[in-house]
Write a protein that holds these residues in place. Structure first.
Motif, PDB file in Angstrom:
ATOM      1  N   ARG A 189       8.266 -12.800   7.193  1.00  0.00           N
ATOM      2  CA  ARG A 189       7.911 -14.038   6.502  1.00  0.00           C
ATOM      3  C   ARG A 189       6.701 -14.751   7.104  1.00  0.00           C
ATOM      4  NH1 ARG A 189      10.206 -12.152   2.743  1.00  0.00           N
ATOM      5  NH2 ARG A 189      12.206 -12.841   1.897  1.00  0.00           N
ATOM      6  N   ARG A 190       6.471 -14.579   8.422  1.00  0.00           N
ATOM      7  CA  ARG A 190       5.462 -15.431   9.063  1.00  0.00           C
ATOM      8  C   ARG A 190       4.440 -14.701   9.932  1.00  0.00           C
ATOM      9  NH1 ARG A 190      10.228 -18.440   9.946  1.00  0.00           N
ATOM     10  NH2 ARG A 190      10.265 -17.921  12.162  1.00  0.00           N
ATOM     11  N   LEU A 195       3.088  -7.350   9.518  1.00  0.00           N
ATOM     12  CA  LEU A 195       3.094  -6.766   8.175  1.00  0.00           C
ATOM     13  C   LEU A 195       1.973  -5.738   8.003  1.00  0.00           C
ATOM     14  CD1 LEU A 195       3.864  -9.852   5.908  1.00  0.00           C
ATOM     15  CD2 LEU A 195       5.378  -7.950   6.453  1.00  0.00           C
ATOM     16  N   ARG A 196       0.809  -6.009   8.552  1.00  0.00           N
ATOM     17  CA  ARG A 196      -0.297  -5.072   8.403  1.00  0.00           C
ATOM     18  C   ARG A 196       0.002  -3.753   9.103  1.00  0.00           C
ATOM     19  NH1 ARG A 196      -3.662  -9.735   8.293  1.00  0.00           N
ATOM     20  NH2 ARG A 196      -3.959  -9.829  10.537  1.00  0.00           N
ATOM     21  N   LYS A 197       0.559  -3.834  10.292  1.00  0.00           N
ATOM     22  CA  LYS A 197       0.892  -2.611  11.025  1.00  0.00           C
ATOM     23  C   LYS A 197       2.004  -1.844  10.303  1.00  0.00           C
ATOM     24  CE  LYS A 197      -0.573  -4.689  15.357  1.00  0.00           C
ATOM     25  NZ  LYS A 197      -1.878  -4.016  15.363  1.00  0.00           N
ATOM     26  N   THR A 202       3.680   2.753   6.891  1.00  0.00           N
ATOM     27  CA  THR A 202       4.490   3.241   5.766  1.00  0.00           C
ATOM     28  C   THR A 202       3.676   3.527   4.512  1.00  0.00           C
ATOM     29  OG1 THR A 202       4.960   0.956   5.089  1.00  0.00           O
ATOM     30  CG2 THR A 202       6.538   2.015   6.569  1.00  0.00           C
ATOM     31  N   ASP A 203       2.353   3.333   4.582  1.00  0.00           N
ATOM     32  CA  ASP A 203       1.472   3.524   3.419  1.00  0.00           C
ATOM     33  C   ASP A 203       1.910   2.633   2.257  1.00  0.00           C
ATOM     34  OD1 ASP A 203      -0.613   4.576   1.948  1.00  0.00           O
ATOM     35  OD2 ASP A 203       0.543   6.270   1.196  1.00  0.00           O
ATOM     36  N   THR A 204       2.151   1.367   2.585  1.00  0.00           N
ATOM     37  CA  THR A 204       2.609   0.381   1.610  1.00  0.00           C
ATOM     38  C   THR A 204       1.677  -0.820   1.632  1.00  0.00           C
ATOM     39  OG1 THR A 204       4.865   1.044   2.194  1.00  0.00           O
ATOM     40  CG2 THR A 204       4.649  -0.912   0.848  1.00  0.00           C
ATOM     41  N   CYS A 205       1.605  -1.547   0.546  1.00  0.00           N
ATOM     42  CA  CYS A 205       0.778  -2.752   0.488  1.00  0.00           C
ATOM     43  C   CYS A 205       1.447  -3.900   1.245  1.00  0.00           C
ATOM     44  CB  CYS A 205       0.549  -3.190  -0.959  1.00  0.00           C
ATOM     45  SG  CYS A 205      -0.482  -2.062  -1.896  1.00  0.00           S
ATOM     46  N   LEU A 209       5.380  -5.785   0.874  1.00  0.00           N
ATOM     47  CA  LEU A 209       6.304  -6.079   1.980  1.00  0.00           C
ATOM     48  C   LEU A 209       6.577  -7.578   2.061  1.00  0.00           C
ATOM     49  CD1 LEU A 209       4.798  -3.732   4.735  1.00  0.00           C
ATOM     50  CD2 LEU A 209       6.905  -3.360   3.439  1.00  0.00           C
ATOM     51  N   GLN A 210       5.537  -8.364   1.879  1.00  0.00           N
ATOM     52  CA  GLN A 210       5.653  -9.818   2.001  1.00  0.00           C
ATOM     53  C   GLN A 210       6.551 -10.411   0.910  1.00  0.00           C
ATOM     54  OE1 GLN A 210       1.918 -11.899   1.666  1.00  0.00           O
ATOM     55  NE2 GLN A 210       2.449 -13.273   3.355  1.00  0.00           N
TER      56      GLN A 210
END
Length: 464
Positions: A189-190, A195-197, A202-205, A209-210
């Motif tokens: 959440r914060r 989140l970027r790592k 995981t090859d995800t945006c 995730l956010q």
């Protein structure tokens, strides 16, 4: 009254048995080594079982492929039957499943390549391929591909382990070396760095995730917490992210196959359109003169360019010898003419080659910039927001040398070139990066944009 030897403590055990602390330490070390060897042996046995299962499945599918290819039920394949088999989508699909080589690869082979493949499989050079030769050849390819896939997975695991370690450090607020659910939720959440790592691992945006609801985060946490301890250890985190990455890779392959098929379908229609414009004479086919005339017609060249995605300028530079070589390559059956099927097959194959080359270049560019892009966004963001706003973007490019060095490393352009950009130039760059016109630049947009700049720069350097 209990004796000293009846006490369970390690010190009493040592006294009663006259064993030194050094002996106990050596024994403990031996136990740990033994455990390690047992774990290693268990992993080796598991890998051997997995490989045996894969190869058994390959044998079964390869057998089905041979039965489908053996049209005369002779128990052998001559060259003509072999050619028919590899141009049959049903057989090609089964061969693909047995070998883990894409079916499109087999279907795209020309006559010379098919003959070479036939000779490779015909181990005793008797002019036919037996069932045993067929199975042996397909299994040989499958084994090589399996080992390459396994090596690639191990390399992927190393890269993900590094990202998992960095992400865990970002989210581990109490520095316990593990994540509890409170820390896990707070990181999602914060903490944009976390989140970027996670997104890269995981090859995800990042945006996906956010935006995960708390119910999905709870499920994700429970899935990562393999031992049900209520916390996620580094090993659980790394293994879990690797599994997500593998599933994402499989999904990406399915998407790529669908995208490739769409490319083929469009190229087929464009190739058909181009062929219908050519002067076919009475035969309905193109001889060398008709072929040369077709590639000298600006209208047809435009349609061929559209079908293949080769620039029109490429065809303008062709000499008569080049056109003759192209004609011979398209004349699959060496009949002296290019039929509709040969024309379409050649143009579609060229389009596939161009598409795959473009895709490979894009993937390599993204891989080259992603680490620098993460570091640049870390430097640029001051408000812990997961995206860049225009003001922060301009400020970073005008005042943040650390950010510019990372952007320079990612794109291949010098820091001075970025420093020379005026505010109006930076606004235009921001707009170009803001692909969804949301008013912000996300991490995914930042990566894709830097990759595009890198590709353009590399193309410019090659053209000099």
């Amino acid at each position: 009254m209990p004796t000293m030897c009846q006490h369970s403590s390690l010190s009493n055990f040592a006294i009663c048995n006259k064993v030194s602390i050094l002996d106990i330490a050596e024994y403990a070390e031996m136990v740990e080594i033994s455990k390690g060897l047992i774990r290693k042996r268990s992993m080796e046995e598991a890998n051997e079982c997995q490989e045996a299962s894969v190869m058994n499945h390959a044998v079964m599918v390869a057998t089905e492929a041979f039965e489908a290819a053996d049209l005369g039920f002779n128990g052998e394949l001559d060259l003509q039957t072999f050619v028919q088999a590899l141009t049959d989508p049903v057989v090609a699909t089964k061969v693909s499943q047995a070998t883990s080589v894409p079916a499109d690869w087999f279907l795209s082979l020309d006559a010379e390549q098919i003959v070479d493949l036939f000779r490779d499989i015909d181990a005793d050079s008797n002019g036919t391929i037996s069932f045993t030769e067929w199975i042996s050849a397909l299994l040989r390819v499958r084994k090589v591909n399996y080992q390459e896939d396994r090596a690639a997975r191990q390399e992927e695991a190393k890269a993900i382990a590094k990202l998992a370690e960095e992400a865990l450090e970002e989210g581990d607020l109490d520095m316990s070396g593990e994540l509890d659910f409170r820390e896990f939720l707070a990181a999602f959440r914060r903490n944009p760095r976390f989140l970027r790592k996670l997104a890269v691992a995981t090859d995800t945006c990042v945006e996906d995730l956010q935006s995960l609801p708390i119910e999905d985060l709870e499920d994700f946490f429970l899935a990562l917490d393999a031992d049900g301890s209520g916390t996620i250890s580094f090993e659980e985190f790394a293994n879990g992210l690797l599994e997500v990455r593998m599933r994402r890779n499989a999904y990406s392959r399915e998407e790529a196959e669908a995208e490739n098929q769409a490319v083929i379908d469009i190229a087929y229609l464009d190739a058909l359109d181009a062929f219908s414009q050519a002067d076919l004479g009475v035969t309905g086919e193109l001889d060398l003169d008709g072929f040369h005339k077709a590639l000298s017609d600006p209208g047809i060249v435009e349609k061929v360019s559209l079908a293949t995605h080769l620039p029109k300028e490429f065809f303008a530079t062709l000499k008569r010898r080049d056109i003759q070589d192209m004609f011979v390559g398209m004349d699959f059956d060496s009949s002296g003419t290019v039929s509709f099927n040969e024309w379409v097959a050649a143009l579609v194959r060229t389009r596939q080659d161009v598409y795959l080359q473009e895709k490979l270049q894009q993937e390599r560019a993204v891989e080259a910039v992603v680490e620098d892009a993460m570091a640049a966004m870390d430097e640029a963001q001051e408000d812990w927001c997961a995206e860049l706003h225009l003001d922060g973007f301009i400020k970073a490019f005008q005042t943040n040398d650390a950010c510019l060095r990372k952007v320079s490393s990612a794109t291949g352009l010098s820091v001075d070139e970025f420093k020379s950009l005026q505010a109006s130039d930076l606004r235009e760059l921001f707009s170009a990066l803001d692909m969804d016109v949301s008013g912000t630049v996300s991490f995914s947009e930042f990566v894709q944009g830097l990759a595009a700049i890198r590709l353009a720069h590399e193309t410019e350097v090659e053209a000099r």
